[in-house]
Design an enzyme around this catalytic site. Structure first.
Site, PDB file in Angstrom:
ATOM      1  N   GLY A 301       0.850  -1.408  -0.041  1.00  0.00           N
ATOM      2  CA  GLY A 301      -0.140  -0.207   0.056  1.00  0.00           C
ATOM      3  C   GLY A 301       0.872   1.260   0.045  1.00  0.00           C
ATOM      4  O   GLY A 301       2.102   1.235  -0.700  1.00  0.00           O
ATOM      5  N   SER A 302       0.471   2.166   0.859  1.00  0.00           N
ATOM      6  CA  SER A 302       0.806   3.506   0.510  1.00  0.00           C
ATOM      7  C   SER A 302       2.214   3.732   1.171  1.00  0.00           C
ATOM      8  O   SER A 302       3.012   4.908   1.189  1.00  0.00           O
ATOM      9  CB  SER A 302      -0.032   4.623   1.221  1.00  0.00           C
ATOM     10  N   THR A 303       2.857   2.768   2.080  1.00  0.00           N
ATOM     11  CA  THR A 303       4.351   2.757   2.640  1.00  0.00           C
ATOM     12  C   THR A 303       4.993   2.954   1.386  1.00  0.00           C
ATOM     13  O   THR A 303       6.071   3.423   1.210  1.00  0.00           O
ATOM     14  CB  THR A 303       4.455   1.468   3.488  1.00  0.00           C
ATOM     15  N   PHE A 304       4.725   2.369   0.123  1.00  0.00           N
ATOM     16  CA  PHE A 304       5.585   2.382  -1.185  1.00  0.00           C
ATOM     17  C   PHE A 304       5.690   3.750  -1.743  1.00  0.00           C
ATOM     18  O   PHE A 304       6.769   4.126  -2.395  1.00  0.00           O
ATOM     19  CB  PHE A 304       4.972   1.439  -2.079  1.00  0.00           C
ATOM     20  N   LYS A 305       4.883   4.666  -1.269  1.00  0.00           N
ATOM     21  CA  LYS A 305       4.826   5.994  -1.693  1.00  0.00           C
ATOM     22  C   LYS A 305       6.211   6.689  -1.043  1.00  0.00           C
ATOM     23  O   LYS A 305       6.774   7.433  -1.533  1.00  0.00           O
ATOM     24  CB  LYS A 305       3.610   7.067  -1.281  1.00  0.00           C
TER      25      LYS A 305
END
Length: 579
Positions: A301-305
Site C-alpha cells: 500500500g501507501s508505504t510504497f509512496k
C-alpha cells in the site's frame, strides 16, 4: 706341592648333593633349599600382582562408565544414536532462547520378546494412547531394535520400569527446550524428533556444519559454544504483546512487526501472529501459522509512496519545491486512479506525501519513467529475494511486463507484492544516509555493516525523506504514532486486498512504517495488521487508526530498553527549518 695334593684329595672325598653318606642318610645342601624357597615366593607374588591388576582394570572401567555421558554407554551402539548435542541459542543479552534437556525414549528388542500381546497390554496402562497395531507389528518383527515411544516424561519412565517388562528398555536422549515458548518462535524455529533443526535459526545452525558433525557422531561428548542472536528478548516480548492486543482490539486475522537497527541491519525483534509454541512443533503446521514478516508477500500500500518519492527526488527530475496537479483522477486502461481523501488542487511534494495522494505520487513516477522505476526498486531490494540467515524467506512478485498502468499502481503500493521485512530494510536505507544493509539475525557492529552496505540513494535524498517522514507524523496520517520525546517519523499504508479477483474496499491490509529518533534514525519499526475491523467508537479501519497506534505503543515501551534517551529540546525545529 705337598699342600696342593692334600687339598685336592680332600675335595674328591666331599660328597655331592643328593649322595648318601656311609650311614645311608641323604646329604642336603643348604644353598639349594634357599633357592627353591625364593622361587615359590616369587610365583605367589606374581599371582597376587596379576589378581590385583585384573581387579584394578575392572574397577577403573566401572569408574569410567560411571563418569561418562549416559548416551555413550547405553545398550544401543553408537551407530544407532539419533540425537546429538546442539548449541544453546541466546539473545543478544545472554538470555536462553533454546537449550538441550535430558530425556529418555522407550525401545524394544523384539527378538527377546515371546508374548507381544502381553507387552502391549501392560504398556497401555501407562501409555493409553499407544498405537497397538503399530507396536504389535514392531514386536513381531524379530529385529534387534525398535523404537516404541520417544521422549517420555520421568513419571512415564518410572511407571514403565515398575511393570518389569522383559525385552524393553530406555535410551537416554536429548530434547530441545524453548523457555520462552512462542515469544520468538518464528525467529528461533524448532527441531524435529531427532533434534535436527527444520525451521528458523535452528535450521540455519545445522546448515553451518552442525548437521554434518551430528551425522558423523562428533558432537556427542562436546559442549558446543552457544550461538548468540541479534534479538533482544525484552523487546521481542513487547512486540508480541502489543501485536496480540492489536489483533484483539481490531479483530484482525493476523498481525506482524519488526524492530530493525537502521545502522547495522540487526533484527532486534520480529513477530508474526498467529504463531506457535516450538515446544509443540506440530502447531507450526496449522493454518495461518506462517512467518508473515519474511515468508509472506503483500502489497504494502501507501508505504510504497516513500520509495516512489525517494526515487523521484534522487533522480534529480523532481525537487521538494515542485508541484503536481491532483485536481482530477487519472483514467488509464479502463481504470480510474483517485485519492482517498482528495484535496482537488495542485499539491507540493510534501503535501503529496502527508496527504498520501495517489494522483500526485503516480505523476512523480511517470516523470521518472518505467525502466528507472523498476531499476530503483530492484536496487533497494524490493523486487529480489532477500538474503539473510533465516531460511523462511520468499521471493517478491512483480508483473512480467511493466506497462504504464503497472508503473502507476506500483507507485502507490499495488501491483508488487514484497515481504514486510525487506520493506523495513529498504526504508532503513531511505533514512540512514542511503546505505542498504542486508538484514541479519546475528550480532553485527556498525563497522561490519559498512563492509556489506551499498549506497543506493544520495545522502541529500535521505535527509529529505527524514523530513517528510517526520512531517507526516506531525501533520499527516501518522499523528497517532507520535511518542513525546522520541521524535517519530513514519508513513501509513492502507492496501485493499484482492477478493475473488477484484480489489475490495472492505478488506484491508494495513501497515505503518516508522523510524526514531528521526533526525538520526537508530531504529526502524514496521507494523502490519491484516483485515482489521474498526475499533470501538470508530467508523473506519485505516492504517492511521490501528497500525500507527500500535507502533506508538511498541516505541513507548521499548525505546528506553534500546538505549534511546528522550529529548524535549528544539531538535525538531532545526530539522524542519532546513526546508
Amino acid at each position: 706341592m705337598t699342600r696342593f695334593l692334600a687339598r685336592t684329595k680332600q675335595r674328591l672325598r666331599r660328597p655331592k648333593a643328593g649322595q648318601k653318606t656311609a650311614s645311608g642318610a641323604a646329604i642336603v645342601v643348604d644353598g639349594a633349599r634357599k633357592s627353591s624357597g625364593h622361587q615359590t615366593r616369587n610365583r605367589i607374588i606374581l599371582v597376587m600382582i596379576g589378581v590385583c591388576l585384573v581387579y584394578a582394570v575392572i574397577a577403573g572401567r566401572l569408574v569410567q562408565y560411571g563418569i561418562r555421558d549416559l548416551a555413550t554407554v547405553a545398550s544401543i551402539a553408537r551407530g544407532n544414536e539419533l540425537l546429538a548435542s546442539r548449541p544453546d541459542l541466546l539473545d543478544r543479552n545472554g538470555k536462553v532462547l533454546a537449550t538441550d534437556i535430558r530425556t529418555v525414549s522407550l525401545y524394544a528388542q523384539p527378538h527377546k520378546i515371546t508374548d507381544p500381546d502381553e507387552v502391549i497390554e501392560r504398556l497401555a496402562t501407562v501409555l493409553p494412547e499407544i498405537d497397538a497395531r503399530t507396536v504389535y507389528r514392531k514386536l513381531k518383527s524379530q529385529s534387534q531394535f525398535q523404537w516404541l515411544r520417544r521422549q517420555l516424561t520421568p513419571k512415564q519412565q518410572s511407571d514403565i520400569l515398575a511393570l518389569g517388562i522383559p525385552g524393553v528398555g530406555f535410551r537416554p536422549e536429548k530434547r530441545r527446550f524453548y523457555p520462552g515458548g512462542p515469544t520468538a518462535s518464528h525467529i528461533v524455529g524448532h527441531v524435529n524428533i531427532d533434534n535436527k533443526g527444520i525451521a528458523g535459526m535452528e535450521k540455519y545452525v545445522d546448515g553451518q556444519g552442525l548437521a554434518d558433525l551430528a551425522a558423523a557422531g562428533l558432537t556427542i561428548e562436546q559442549q558446543l559454544e552457544p550461538v548468540r542472536l541479534s534479538v533482544d528478548l525484552r523487546v521481542q516480548h513487547i512486540v508480541r504483546d502489543e501485536l496480540a492486543a492489536a489483533m484483539q482490539r481490531y479483530q484482525a486475522i493476523a498481525a506482524g512487526a519488526v524492530v530493525l537497527n537502521a545502522k547495522t541491519g540487526e533484527v532486534l525483534a520480529m513477530s508474526s501472529l498467529p504463531d506457535y509454541d516450538p515446544n509443540l512443533p506440530a502447531q507450526a503446521l496449522e493454518k495461518d501459522r506462517l512467518n508473515r514478516m519474511s515468508a509472506g508477500t503483500y502489497e504494502m500500500g501507501s508505504t510504497f509512496k516513500a520509495f516512489t518519492t525517494a526515487m523521484a527526488l534522487d533522480s534529480g527530475l523532481v525537487s521538494m519545491e515542485d508541484s503536481f496537479d491532483a485536481r482530477r483522477p487519472i483514467r488509464i486502461a479502463g481504470h480510474t486512479i483517485s485519492d482517498f481523501h482528495g484535496k482537488h488542487r495542485v499539491l507540493t511534494v510534501p503535501e503529496i506525501f502527508i496527504y498520501s495522494s495517489n494522483i500526485g505520487t503516480a505523476k512523480m513516477a511517470d516523470a521518472v519513467g518505467i525502466e528507472r522505476q523498476r531499476d530503483f526498486l530492484t536496487r533497494i531490494g524490493l523486487l529480489t529475494r532477500m538474503q539473510t540467515e533465516l531460511p523462511e524467506v520468499t521471493k517478491p512478485s512483480q508483473p512480467k511486463v511493466w506497462k504504464k498502468i503497472n508503473s502507476i499502481t506500483i507507485s502507490f503500493g499495488h501491483g508488487v507484492a514484497t515481504t514486510p521485512l525487506q520493506t523495513a530494510v529498504a526504508a532503513a536505507a531511505m533514512l540512514n544516509g542511503g546505505l542498504l544493509i542486508p538484514p541479519t539475525f546475528l550480532p553485527r557492529s556498525e563497522a561490519e555493516a559498512k563492509g556489506v552496505a551499498r549506497q543506493v540513494i544520495r545522502p541529500e535524498t535521505s535527509a529529505a525523506m527524514r523530513y517528510l517522514m517526520r512531517l507526516n507524523v506531525e501533520k499527516g496520517s501518522g499523528r497517532r504514532a507520535e511518542v513525546p520525546g522520541f521524535r517519530v517519523g513514519g508513513k501509513t499504508g492502507t492496501a485493499e486486498k484482492v477478493v475473488n479477483g477484484r480489489y475490495s474496499s472492505d478488506v484491508r491490509f494495513n501497515a505503518f512504517l516508522s523510524a526514531f529518533p528521526i533526525e538520526d534514525p537508530q531504529f526502524v519499526v514496521l507494523v502490519i495488521i491484516d483485515e482489521p475491523k474498526p475499533a470501538e467508537g470508530q467508523k473506519s479501519a485505516t492504517a492511521g487508526l490501528n497500525a500507527a497506534p500500535t507502533v506508538k505503543a511498541i516505541i513507548r515501551r521499548c525505546a528506553a530498553l534500546l538505549g534511546v534517551r528522550p529529548s524535549f529540546g528544539e531538535g525538531d525545529a532545526a530539522l524542519l527549518v532546513s526546508y
